[in-house]
Design an enzyme around this catalytic site. Structure first.
Site, PDB file in Angstrom:
ATOM      1  N   ASP A 184       0.858  -1.176   0.000  1.00  0.00           N
ATOM      2  CA  ASP A 184       0.000   0.000   0.000  1.00  0.00           C
ATOM      3  C   ASP A 184       0.898   1.231   0.000  1.00  0.00           C
ATOM      4  O   ASP A 184       2.122   1.125   0.164  1.00  0.00           O
ATOM      5  CB  ASP A 184      -0.881   0.024   1.259  1.00  0.00           C
ATOM      6  N   ASP A 207       1.546   4.556   2.088  1.00  0.00           N
ATOM      7  CA  ASP A 207       1.295   5.304   3.321  1.00  0.00           C
ATOM      8  C   ASP A 207       1.862   6.707   3.164  1.00  0.00           C
ATOM      9  O   ASP A 207       3.056   6.868   2.860  1.00  0.00           O
ATOM     10  CB  ASP A 207       1.955   4.611   4.517  1.00  0.00           C
TER      11      ASP A 207
END
Length: 210
Positions: free
Chosen positions: A132, A134
């Protein structure tokens, strides 16, 4: 030296302080990339709370470091130049370009955290196809709700999951939660999570454990 959560620090492993046995993987990890991240944990005066990451998601270890032993400090904001991820093939870095345009448009101080920040700071490949993105926004003053909503809607267009944390003098909270509108948000502080109707004022935060 002012150390903040998400800052990456280059260290000498021998300077770490831990009251528990340090796993062997920690030393292997630091031999490959001698970087740790500043944790949001209360630390004794003169010490920084640090976190070490391993190759596996479950390999995370917390320790302390004398502040004077920091060899190099890299803040997320130092990792936003496109030349730093030029040529990298992961779709995560393509989304970084979207984020850069978006945050710069709103004149926000920002930078990558997590595996992306670690890779850009250390030079060691840690981003995978499952990673992902961040992102950290430094917001010393209150952010308008309409700006938060605009950012959330734009990032929804990304093909990967993007998590944005807003850092304030009182702690940190999720941009998505804040963008939903009036009401308290979950504020992460060095003393634990709190509910706050104004996450920029420490005095208005109420502990979840009261």
């Amino acid at each position: 030296m002012v150390l903040e959560p998400h800052d990456l620090l280059k260290i000498d492993p021998k300077d770490m302080i831990s009251h528990s046995l340090i796993p062997e993987w920690v030393f292997h990890s630091l031999k490959t990339a001698p970087f740790v991240v500043v944790r949001r944990v209360h630390a004794p005066r003169g010490l920084a709370a640090i976190g070490i990451r391993g190759k596996e998601r479950n390999q995370r270890f917390g320790a302390f470091l004398p502040e004077h032993c920091v060899l190099k400090q890299i803040k997320p904001e130092d990792l936003t130049g496109r030349d730093q991820w030029k040529g990298k093939q992961s779709s995560v870095f393509a989304v970084m370009e979207l984020a850069e345009d978006l945050f710069n448009h709103h004149r926000l101080s920002w930078g990558p955290g997590g595996s992306v920040g670690f890779e850009l700071a250390s030079g060691v490949e840690t981003v995978t196809s499952q990673s992902d993105l961040d992102l950290i926004i430094r917001s010393p003053k209150p952010m308008r709700i309409n700006i938060a909503r605009d950012i959330v809607e734009e990032l929804k267009k990304s093909l990967i999951r993007v998590d944005v944390q807003v850092e304030t003098p009182a702690g940190a909270f999720s941009l998505v939660e804040y963008a939903r509108g009036p009401g308290p948000v979950l504020l992460k502080t060095m003393f634990g999570p709190k509910l706050s109707s104004n996450p920029w004022e420490v005095s208005k935060a109420s502990s979840l454990f009261m």
